[in-house]
Write a protein that holds these residues in place. Structure first.
Motif, PDB file in Angstrom:
ATOM      1  N   ASN A  30      48.032  38.828  53.470  1.00  0.00           N
ATOM      2  CA  ASN A  30      48.977  39.566  52.712  1.00  0.00           C
ATOM      3  C   ASN A  30      50.336  39.619  53.768  1.00  0.00           C
ATOM      4  O   ASN A  30      50.456  39.463  54.793  1.00  0.00           O
ATOM      5  CB  ASN A  30      48.389  41.169  52.833  1.00  0.00           C
ATOM      6  CG  ASN A  30      47.083  41.378  52.205  1.00  0.00           C
ATOM      7  OD1 ASN A  30      47.093  40.973  51.109  1.00  0.00           O
ATOM      8  ND2 ASN A  30      46.205  41.615  52.969  1.00  0.00           N
ATOM      9  N   THR A  79      49.755  39.693  47.899  1.00  0.00           N
ATOM     10  CA  THR A  79      48.515  38.899  48.461  1.00  0.00           C
ATOM     11  C   THR A  79      48.992  37.331  48.136  1.00  0.00           C
ATOM     12  O   THR A  79      49.966  36.890  47.615  1.00  0.00           O
ATOM     13  CB  THR A  79      47.565  39.364  47.593  1.00  0.00           C
ATOM     14  OG1 THR A  79      47.699  38.908  46.215  1.00  0.00           O
ATOM     15  CG2 THR A  79      47.084  40.590  47.744  1.00  0.00           C
ATOM     16  N   SER A 120      49.240  35.153  43.559  1.00  0.00           N
ATOM     17  CA  SER A 120      49.595  36.182  44.284  1.00  0.00           C
ATOM     18  C   SER A 120      50.244  37.466  43.345  1.00  0.00           C
ATOM     19  O   SER A 120      50.595  37.046  42.469  1.00  0.00           O
ATOM     20  CB  SER A 120      50.849  35.787  45.205  1.00  0.00           C
ATOM     21  OG  SER A 120      51.518  36.761  45.712  1.00  0.00           O
ATOM     22  N   HIS A 166      40.690  42.169  48.785  1.00  0.00           N
ATOM     23  CA  HIS A 166      41.235  41.483  49.948  1.00  0.00           C
ATOM     24  C   HIS A 166      40.051  41.067  50.683  1.00  0.00           C
ATOM     25  O   HIS A 166      38.940  41.835  50.914  1.00  0.00           O
ATOM     26  CB  HIS A 166      42.201  42.206  51.017  1.00  0.00           C
ATOM     27  CG  HIS A 166      43.392  42.929  50.271  1.00  0.00           C
ATOM     28  ND1 HIS A 166      44.099  43.585  50.883  1.00  0.00           N
ATOM     29  CD2 HIS A 166      44.019  42.174  48.971  1.00  0.00           C
ATOM     30  CE1 HIS A 166      45.327  43.653  50.149  1.00  0.00           C
ATOM     31  NE2 HIS A 166      45.284  42.909  49.133  1.00  0.00           N
ATOM     32  N   ASN A 204      42.252  35.604  52.267  1.00  0.00           N
ATOM     33  CA  ASN A 204      43.374  35.966  51.824  1.00  0.00           C
ATOM     34  C   ASN A 204      44.591  36.571  52.666  1.00  0.00           C
ATOM     35  O   ASN A 204      44.117  37.390  53.675  1.00  0.00           O
ATOM     36  CB  ASN A 204      43.176  37.427  50.628  1.00  0.00           C
ATOM     37  CG  ASN A 204      44.321  38.040  50.235  1.00  0.00           C
ATOM     38  OD1 ASN A 204      45.175  37.337  49.342  1.00  0.00           O
ATOM     39  ND2 ASN A 204      44.810  39.111  50.735  1.00  0.00           N
TER      40      ASN A 204
END
Length: 331
Positions: free
Chosen positions: A88, A150, A134, A82, A86
């Protein structure tokens, strides 16, 4: 069923231990008939699955020496990198309204509205132009559950490949020769994309899907001090340093497993089973079953077969039993 209430909450922190602590606090707080969308970002972090071996999944020394953090989440699955390129997401719901396909549709519709066609693939990936942007995982606790993942928008793949150590067997199972070759940033498919644009579309898609005006919710509403201590602790992230006498490993369609065992007088005095399977709880039961067993692979196979398991775990248990029995015949 449209009596669902909703909340949207966005973290203003990029500390992974804070964000994972807030995620668990929301899981504890979610109400009956409620769906929560939680959006968050971590800065320079490797997040490993609940049952993974931190020493094998990433170069944690390099990560930490360069200012990054290692974190462990509640859910199963594999290690991910991460950064602030990115985004989440986490869907947190009452178990009765937990619906993976419905939750995925929020993601797919949001991305589609930004001019990118996407589809769900395999056990936990979302793809665009046959490349992953993702990864998703799931966690269930009593009458509550969450689904998180993600969204790669403008992530630094140089750091991703520098920190993650993916086994050759896993790459072969994916049919590709590197991590970088199988992932894509959405910004490569739509150069005008920003984190804020994707976040806004997710909020719109979530609100439309559940036909409910989300209630106001702020991270400051929650006291996560105890959970932060947990997620930032050595015990949670690393556990005991692995000083095992023997280890054996195998990759299956549902994930890889590594059995690490300490022996005393020919019997297993301690066992640790690492896995990137999406299943969270099976492996602790296997560890308990192996304790005290004579170290013979067919004995281990029988011990695994004796472990209580549900329908979703039946094939996993059968695969591990068959592997150990076959291995015992060839040694």
């Amino acid at each position: 069923m449209n009596n669902i209430t909703t909340r949207i909450i966005k973290s203003d922190s990029t500390d992974p231990w804070y964000n994972l602590a807030l995620e668990e606090a929301l899981l504890e707080d979610v109400k009956k008939g409620e769906a929560i969308l939680y959006l968050w970002q971590n800065s320079d972090t490797v997040v490993i699955g609940r049952n993974q071996n931190p020493w094998k999944e990433c170069d944690h020394k390099k990560l930490e020496s360069e200012g990054g953090k290692l974190a462990r989440r509640l859910s199963g699955g594999g290690a991910v990198y991460h950064d602030i390129g990115n985004l989440n997401f986490t869907f947190i719901t009452d178990r009765k309204i937990f619906d993976i396909q419905r939750q995925l549709s929020v993601i797919l519709e949001a991305v589609k509205s930004l001019g990118i066609n996407a589809c769900f693939s395999g056990r936990n990936d979302i793809l665009a132009e046959d490349r992953k942007f993702s990864g998703n995982a799931y966690y269930y606790r009593d009458n509550k559950a969450y689904h998180h993942g993600t969204i790669l928008i403008d992530s630094d793949f140089g750091r991703l490949t520098r920190y993650l150590t993916v086994s050759p067997e896993k790459m072969a199972a994916k049919g590709v020769d590197s991590v970088r070759s199988r992932v894509v940033n959405l910004k490569n498919l739509n150069s005008s994309l920003t984190i804020d644009a994707v976040s806004q579309q997710l909020e719109k898609s979530f609100t439309a899907e559940y036909a409910s005006e989300p209630a106001a919710c702020s991270p400051s509403d929650f006291d996560i001090s105890d959970l932060y201590i947990k997620y930032s602790s050595w015990e949670w992230i690393y556990g005991e340093a692995p000083k095992f006498d023997i280890s054996i490993e195998k990759r299956f369609p549902w994930g890889g497993v590594e059995f690490c065992m300490t022996l005393l007088n020919g019997k297993i005095s301690s066992a640790k089973v690492y896995s990137d399977s999406l299943n969270v709880f099976l492996f602790s039961r296997i560890e308990e079953a192996l304790h005290g067993c004579e170290f013979k692979l067919d004995v281990l196979a029988n011990a695994i077969a004796s472990v209580p398991f549900d329908d979703a775990e039946e094939d996993m248990v059968a695969d591990m039993q068959a592997w150990l029995n076959e291995k015992s015949r060839t040694l």
